[in-house]
Design an enzyme around this catalytic site. Structure first.
Site, PDB file in Angstrom:
ATOM      1  N   GLY A 123       1.012  -1.423   0.214  1.00 54.54           N
ATOM      2  CA  GLY A 123      -0.249   0.019   0.070  1.00 54.54           C
ATOM      3  C   GLY A 123       0.428   1.200   0.094  1.00 54.54           C
ATOM      4  N   SER A 127       3.571  -0.115  -7.750  1.00 53.06           N
ATOM      5  CA  SER A 127       3.748  -0.266  -8.912  1.00 53.06           C
ATOM      6  C   SER A 127       4.048   1.408  -9.268  1.00 53.06           C
ATOM      7  CB  SER A 127       2.795  -0.922  -8.839  1.00 53.06           C
ATOM      8  OG  SER A 127       1.678  -0.038  -8.317  1.00 53.06           O
ATOM      9  N   ASP A 171      -1.183   8.188  -7.454  1.00 53.23           N
ATOM     10  CA  ASP A 171      -0.143   7.315  -6.580  1.00 53.23           C
ATOM     11  C   ASP A 171       1.018   8.227  -8.060  1.00 53.23           C
ATOM     12  OD1 ASP A 171      -1.331   6.029  -4.662  1.00 53.23           O
ATOM     13  OD2 ASP A 171      -1.632   4.212  -5.746  1.00 53.23           O
TER      14      ASP A 171
HETATM   15  C1  GLA Z   1      -4.543   2.420  -4.579  1.00 49.91           C
HETATM   16  C2  GLA Z   1      -5.075   3.230  -6.005  1.00 49.91           C
HETATM   17  C3  GLA Z   1      -5.268   5.259  -5.187  1.00 49.91           C
HETATM   18  C4  GLA Z   1      -6.008   4.702  -4.330  1.00 49.91           C
HETATM   19  C5  GLA Z   1      -6.009   4.095  -2.988  1.00 49.91           C
HETATM   20  C6  GLA Z   1      -7.190   4.155  -2.408  1.00 49.91           C
HETATM   21  O1  GLA Z   1      -3.356   3.099  -4.281  1.00 49.91           O
HETATM   22  O2  GLA Z   1      -4.017   2.955  -6.721  1.00 49.91           O
HETATM   23  O3  GLA Z   1      -5.233   5.728  -6.390  1.00 49.91           O
HETATM   24  O4  GLA Z   1      -7.505   4.429  -4.787  1.00 49.91           O
HETATM   25  O5  GLA Z   1      -5.412   2.724  -3.813  1.00 49.91           O
HETATM   26  O6  GLA Z   1      -7.123   5.749  -1.524  1.00 49.91           O
END
Ligand code: GLA
Length: 380
Positions: A123, A127, A171
């Site tokens: 998390g 990637s 991200d």
């Molecule tokens: C992942 C996704 C993001 C976002 C988060 C939750 O990291 O890639 O775009 O949606 O989950 O906030």
């Protein structure tokens, strides 16, 4: 030896000669605002001092050859014959090459060595960091201008259309655009970004449960569909456009679990804006309370937490010097994040570690993180 040193050495060993460029792109931790980005809402991530690095040299044959130090494996493909094969890290490289070419860029080939220190599947957006490092590598060898927002959009497109995960923009955007010493308040509709300094005397600690869950992509896509159903119930383009008053007055007309999902998103957007305000006032206590409320909402309304994430963030919250803690990112496993008084970090980690171990028999991994800048090109 540093990662930069290791990839340089490996490059010389494999390809001979020194690499012409080194690029790196950071992972991220999201301080507030999860599952809001694909609802056109607000997020407050910071890029962290953990990166994907690539040492590379251009070639003239329009082929890409990359050795991964972490996987002990080579990816090789021709830019004129891009085809998805089996899922795995090379697909992120091909996906980025594909979107860049689709966007009209003429790409040169390169050979390189890649390595990173962002925990995978935790998390922390490893990637997206990989996609942005690869985009930066292509920009370096192809004489392409580096436009961070445009590159983030292309990275997101690679992930959704090539890799098959319908992620939001957060991200890639924070990996490309991060600011040293700051989190970024991002409006995911306009992509306007406001740098916000971290409160004085506090440190961001990422707490890895070390749990990882499979099938996270299908749960993610399901949440996304539920949010879209909720928005269309209100006749709104996205949940960003639904107010809390509107939601509360109509809550009984929404089928479950759609109402709960919508309540998370609508309230999380408000918390994120308030959290940015608290940070601007240097008010770590107010910020921490919003983090705790975000966790409750992600756990009860959005249902993306897990027992390990609940236990770890609860244990973090109980420690002296911790202002607040929550799960971060997509959820279901991976990491929590806590805001901790800087002087208390060592004590905090020790106490959380023993209480988590006693509760669930797992040893958490701590990452003390500094907010860092986005993708960089480091010429050697
Ligand atoms: C992942 C996704 C993001 C976002 C988060 C939750 O990291 O890639 O775009 O949606 O989950 O906030």
């Amino acid at each position: 030896m540093s990662i930069e040193g290791r990839i340089t050495e490996e490059f010389q060993h494999r390809f001979g000669g020194r690499p012409a460029f080194t690029v790196r792109s950071p992972g991220r931790v999201n301080l507030l605002g999860d599952h809001t980005d694909y609802n056109d809402g607000f997020v407050l991530p910071m890029a962290i001092d953990r990166w994907v690095w690539i040492a590379l040299q251009p070639t003239t044959d329009r082929r890409v050859t990359v050795y991964s130090l972490d996987f002990g494996d080579t990816a090789e493909f021709a830019l004129d014959r891009l085809r998805p094969v089996t899922p795995g890290w090379p697909e992120y490289l091909k996906g980025v090459a594909w979107t860049l070419q689709e966007a009209g860029h003429t790409l040169a080939g390169w050979r390189g060595v890649i390595a990173g220190n962002i925990p995978l599947g935790a998390g922390l957006a490893s990637s997206a960091a990989l996609e942005m490092a690869v985009a930066r590598a292509f920009a370096a060898v192809s004489d392409m201008p580096w436009d961070p927002v445009a590159m983030a959009r292309l990275g997101q497109r690679a992930e959704s259309q090539w890799v098959g995960v319908s992620c939001g923009i957060m991200d890639q955007l924070i990996s490309a655009c991060g600011r040293e010493g700051h989190a970024l308040l991002i409006d995911c509709r306009s992509l306007e970004m406001q740098p916000i300094p971290l409160p004085a005397g506090v440190t961001v600690v990422v707490l890895d449960t070390t749990t990882r869950r499979d099938l996270i992509d299908s749960a993610y896509n399901e949440r996304r569909a539920q949010c879209e159903a909720a928005a269309s119930h209100f006749g709104a383009p996205a949940l960003r456009d639904v107010s809390l008053t509107q939601l509360e007055s109509q809550f009984h007309t929404l089928e479950e679990p759609i109402g709960l999902r919508a309540r998370h998103v609508v309230s999380e957007n408000l918390r994120t804006l308030k959290a940015a305000e608290a940070m601007r006032r240097d008010d770590a206590a107010a910020f921490g309370k919003l983090m705790n409320a975000s966790h409750t909402s992600l756990r009860d309304d959005f249902r993306v937490s897990s027992r390990a994430l609940d236990l770890l963030s609860a244990s973090a919250r109980q420690q002296t010097g911790c202002y607040g803690a929550r799960m971060t990112g997509a959820g279901f496993g991976g990491c929590a994040v806590a805001l901790v008084e800087t002087d208390m970090v060592a004590d905090f980690a020790e106490k959380v570690s023993s209480s988590f171990r006693a509760a669930i028999n797992l040893t958490p991994v701590f990452h003390v993180c500094q907010p860092t800048r986005g993708s960089e090109l480091l010429r050697l």
